[in-house]
Motif scaffolding. Structure first.
Motif, PDB file in Angstrom:
ATOM      1  N   ILE A  84      10.724  -0.119  -6.759  1.00  0.00           N
ATOM      2  CA  ILE A  84      11.304  -1.342  -6.190  1.00  0.00           C
ATOM      3  C   ILE A  84      12.739  -1.077  -5.745  1.00  0.00           C
ATOM      4  N   GLU A  85      13.509  -0.443  -6.593  1.00  0.00           N
ATOM      5  CA  GLU A  85      14.901  -0.133  -6.249  1.00  0.00           C
ATOM      6  C   GLU A  85      14.966   0.831  -5.069  1.00  0.00           C
ATOM      7  N   THR A  86      14.077   1.788  -5.045  1.00  0.00           N
ATOM      8  CA  THR A  86      14.070   2.764  -3.953  1.00  0.00           C
ATOM      9  C   THR A  86      13.778   2.093  -2.620  1.00  0.00           C
TER      10      THR A  86
ATOM     11  N   GLY B 124      -4.470   2.642   0.910  1.00  0.00           N
ATOM     12  CA  GLY B 124      -5.874   2.298   1.056  1.00  0.00           C
ATOM     13  C   GLY B 124      -6.185   0.911   0.527  1.00  0.00           C
ATOM     14  N   LYS B 125      -5.229   0.269  -0.102  1.00  0.00           N
ATOM     15  CA  LYS B 125      -5.465  -1.054  -0.681  1.00  0.00           C
ATOM     16  C   LYS B 125      -5.607  -2.119   0.413  1.00  0.00           C
ATOM     17  N   ALA B 126      -6.197  -3.249   0.032  1.00  0.00           N
ATOM     18  CA  ALA B 126      -6.335  -4.371   0.953  1.00  0.00           C
ATOM     19  C   ALA B 126      -4.961  -4.884   1.364  1.00  0.00           C
ATOM     20  N   PHE B 127      -4.909  -5.467   2.548  1.00  0.00           N
ATOM     21  CA  PHE B 127      -3.668  -5.890   3.184  1.00  0.00           C
ATOM     22  C   PHE B 127      -2.729  -6.693   2.280  1.00  0.00           C
ATOM     23  N   PRO B 128      -3.205  -7.679   1.491  1.00  0.00           N
ATOM     24  CA  PRO B 128      -2.254  -8.464   0.704  1.00  0.00           C
ATOM     25  C   PRO B 128      -1.455  -7.657  -0.320  1.00  0.00           C
ATOM     26  N   TYR B 129      -2.015  -6.546  -0.807  1.00  0.00           N
ATOM     27  CA  TYR B 129      -1.335  -5.799  -1.863  1.00  0.00           C
ATOM     28  C   TYR B 129      -0.019  -5.186  -1.384  1.00  0.00           C
ATOM     29  N   PRO B 130       0.008  -4.410  -0.307  1.00  0.00           N
ATOM     30  CA  PRO B 130       1.298  -3.860   0.131  1.00  0.00           C
ATOM     31  C   PRO B 130       2.246  -4.928   0.656  1.00  0.00           C
ATOM     32  N   VAL B 131       1.703  -5.994   1.241  1.00  0.00           N
ATOM     33  CA  VAL B 131       2.572  -7.099   1.666  1.00  0.00           C
ATOM     34  C   VAL B 131       3.273  -7.700   0.457  1.00  0.00           C
ATOM     35  N   ALA B 132       2.529  -7.900  -0.632  1.00  0.00           N
ATOM     36  CA  ALA B 132       3.133  -8.451  -1.845  1.00  0.00           C
ATOM     37  C   ALA B 132       4.189  -7.504  -2.415  1.00  0.00           C
ATOM     38  N   LEU B 133       3.916  -6.183  -2.379  1.00  0.00           N
ATOM     39  CA  LEU B 133       4.903  -5.226  -2.862  1.00  0.00           C
ATOM     40  C   LEU B 133       6.202  -5.357  -2.083  1.00  0.00           C
TER      41      LEU B 133
ATOM     42  N   ASN C  94      11.653  -7.476  -1.835  1.00  0.00           N
ATOM     43  CA  ASN C  94      12.584  -8.129  -0.915  1.00  0.00           C
ATOM     44  C   ASN C  94      13.020  -7.187   0.209  1.00  0.00           C
ATOM     45  N   VAL C  95      12.020  -6.538   0.813  1.00  0.00           N
ATOM     46  CA  VAL C  95      12.265  -5.654   1.953  1.00  0.00           C
ATOM     47  C   VAL C  95      11.368  -6.099   3.107  1.00  0.00           C
ATOM     48  N   PRO C  96      11.684  -5.722   4.331  1.00  0.00           N
ATOM     49  CA  PRO C  96      10.823  -6.098   5.455  1.00  0.00           C
ATOM     50  C   PRO C  96       9.389  -5.619   5.242  1.00  0.00           C
TER      51      PRO C  96
ATOM     52  N   ARG D 266       6.536  -3.976   6.293  1.00  0.00           N
ATOM     53  CA  ARG D 266       6.002  -3.001   7.250  1.00  0.00           C
ATOM     54  C   ARG D 266       4.881  -2.269   6.528  1.00  0.00           C
ATOM     55  N   VAL D 267       3.668  -2.473   6.981  1.00  0.00           N
ATOM     56  CA  VAL D 267       2.509  -2.126   6.164  1.00  0.00           C
ATOM     57  C   VAL D 267       1.425  -1.448   6.998  1.00  0.00           C
ATOM     58  N   ILE D 268       0.854  -0.396   6.425  1.00  0.00           N
ATOM     59  CA  ILE D 268      -0.409   0.174   6.896  1.00  0.00           C
ATOM     60  C   ILE D 268      -1.371   0.029   5.725  1.00  0.00           C
ATOM     61  N   ALA D 269      -2.405  -0.782   5.897  1.00  0.00           N
ATOM     62  CA  ALA D 269      -3.333  -1.072   4.804  1.00  0.00           C
ATOM     63  C   ALA D 269      -4.739  -0.602   5.164  1.00  0.00           C
ATOM     64  N   GLU D 270      -5.585  -0.536   4.142  1.00  0.00           N
ATOM     65  CA  GLU D 270      -6.995  -0.177   4.317  1.00  0.00           C
ATOM     66  C   GLU D 270      -7.158   1.119   5.119  1.00  0.00           C
ATOM     67  N   ASN D 271      -6.304   2.100   4.791  1.00  0.00           N
ATOM     68  CA  ASN D 271      -6.388   3.427   5.407  1.00  0.00           C
ATOM     69  C   ASN D 271      -6.232   3.393   6.924  1.00  0.00           C
ATOM     70  N   GLY D 272      -5.408   2.459   7.400  1.00  0.00           N
ATOM     71  CA  GLY D 272      -5.177   2.336   8.832  1.00  0.00           C
ATOM     72  C   GLY D 272      -5.950   1.214   9.480  1.00  0.00           C
ATOM     73  N   GLY D 273      -6.781   0.525   8.734  1.00  0.00           N
ATOM     74  CA  GLY D 273      -7.577  -0.566   9.297  1.00  0.00           C
ATOM     75  C   GLY D 273      -6.763  -1.785   9.665  1.00  0.00           C
ATOM     76  N   VAL D 274      -5.667  -2.025   8.941  1.00  0.00           N
ATOM     77  CA  VAL D 274      -4.789  -3.166   9.209  1.00  0.00           C
ATOM     78  C   VAL D 274      -3.349  -2.655   9.246  1.00  0.00           C
TER      79      VAL D 274
END
Length: 222
Positions: A25-27, A40-49, A54-56, A58-66
Motif C-alpha cells: 500500500i505504501e509503495t 488475473g483476478k476479477a476487475f473489482p479486486y485490483p480496483v479495490a486495491l 488511494n492511488v489512481p 489503473r488496472v489490467i484485470a482477468e489476464n488482459g480481459g478487462v
C-alpha cells in the motif's frame, strides 16, 4: 526520474502466507510515476486495491480481459459465454471449480473463469481444448480463457491511454501470465518465487521473494 510500473498482485505484492503485504500500500501510494496493477483476478479486486491505497485506478484485470485507465474501461473479449460453458461442462463431468457455492472468485468475472488449483487439471485441459480455450496457471488459480488475451496487450492499451510507450514501464511479476507483460515492458523483474516461465522471460530475477523481491527490484530506481 522514476519509471512507471506495471505490477502483478498475487505472489508479487503479497506476503508468503497470502494476502496483500502492508508495504505494498505504501509503495503504490508513494511511487512518483504511474503504477498499473496487472492481475488475473476479477476487475473489482485490483480496483479495490487502488481505491484503498488511494492511488489512481489503473488496472489490467482477468489476464488482459478487462483494462481500465483514465476513466475508460475496455473489455477486450466478447463476453465469457464460452469459458462459462466450458466450466459447466467441466463440472458436469465431475470437476469442481473449488470455490464453494457463493464463488466470489468468479462472481464478477467478465471474460474468463478461474478454477482452484486443486482441480483435476487433466480434465480441465481436455474440456478447454474442446471449447477452443486455453488454461493458464497463475499460481493462484487455473484460468479458462480465450487464447491470445494477455496482460502485455493490456499494458500496451494502458500505455497508449496515458500517452506513454510500453517500453517506459518496469514490470514485476511471478508467473506465466506475466511473460507477455515482461515482453511489452522496457525492463522486467521476476521475484524469487516466480515460476520457470516467468524467470526465463524476465531481465532479472530478484534474490527476495514476494513483496521483498518487489521492493528489491524497485530499489534499483530509488
Amino acid at each position: 526520474m522514476v519509471p512507471p510500473l506495471v505490477l502483478d498482485i498475487d505472489g508479487t505484492l503479497t506476503a508468503p502466507t497470502g494476502g496483500i503485504d502492508p508495504r505494498a500500500i505504501e509503495t503504490l501510494r508513494e511511487w512518483d510515476a504511474p503504477v498499473v496493477v496487472a492481475t488475473g483476478k476479477a476487475f473489482p479486486y485490483p480496483v479495490a486495491l487502488c481505491h484503498f491505497a488511494n492511488v489512481p485506478e489503473r488496472v489490467i484485470a482477468e489476464n488482459g480481459g478487462v483494462v481500465y485507465a483514465d476513466d475508460e474501461v475496455t473489455v477486450t473479449v466478447d463476453g465469457a459465454d464460452r469459458p462459462r460453458a466450458a466450466a459447466r461442462a467441466f463440472v458436469d463431468r465431475g470437476g469442481d471449480l473449488g470455490w464453494g457455492a457463493a464463488d466470489t472468485v468468479n462472481r464478477w468475472r467478465e471474460t474468463e473463469v478461474a478454477v482452484h488449483r486443486d482441480a483435476d487439471a487433466a480434465l480441465l485441459g481436455a474440456v478447454a481444448e474442446e471449447f477452443d480455450l486455453e488454461v493458464v496457471d497463475t499460481g493462484y488459480a487455473y484460468h479458462l480463457k480465450t487464447p491470445d488475451v494477455e496482460k502485455g496487450d493490456g499494458l500496451r492499451s494502458v500505455a497508449a491511454t496515458l500517452g506513454r510507450d510500453p517500453a517506459d514501464f518496469v514490470a514485476v511479476g511471478d508467473s506465466e501470465n506475466d511473460v507477455s507483460t515482461f515482453a511489452a515492458a522496457g525492463r522486467s523483474f521476476a521475484v524469487a518465487n516466480a515460476d520457470d516461465r516467468a524467470r526465463a522471460a524476465a531481465d532479472e530475477v530478484t534474490e527476495g521473494s514476494h513483496m521483498d523481491g518487489t521492493l528489491e527490484a524497485l530499489a534499483t530506481f530509488a
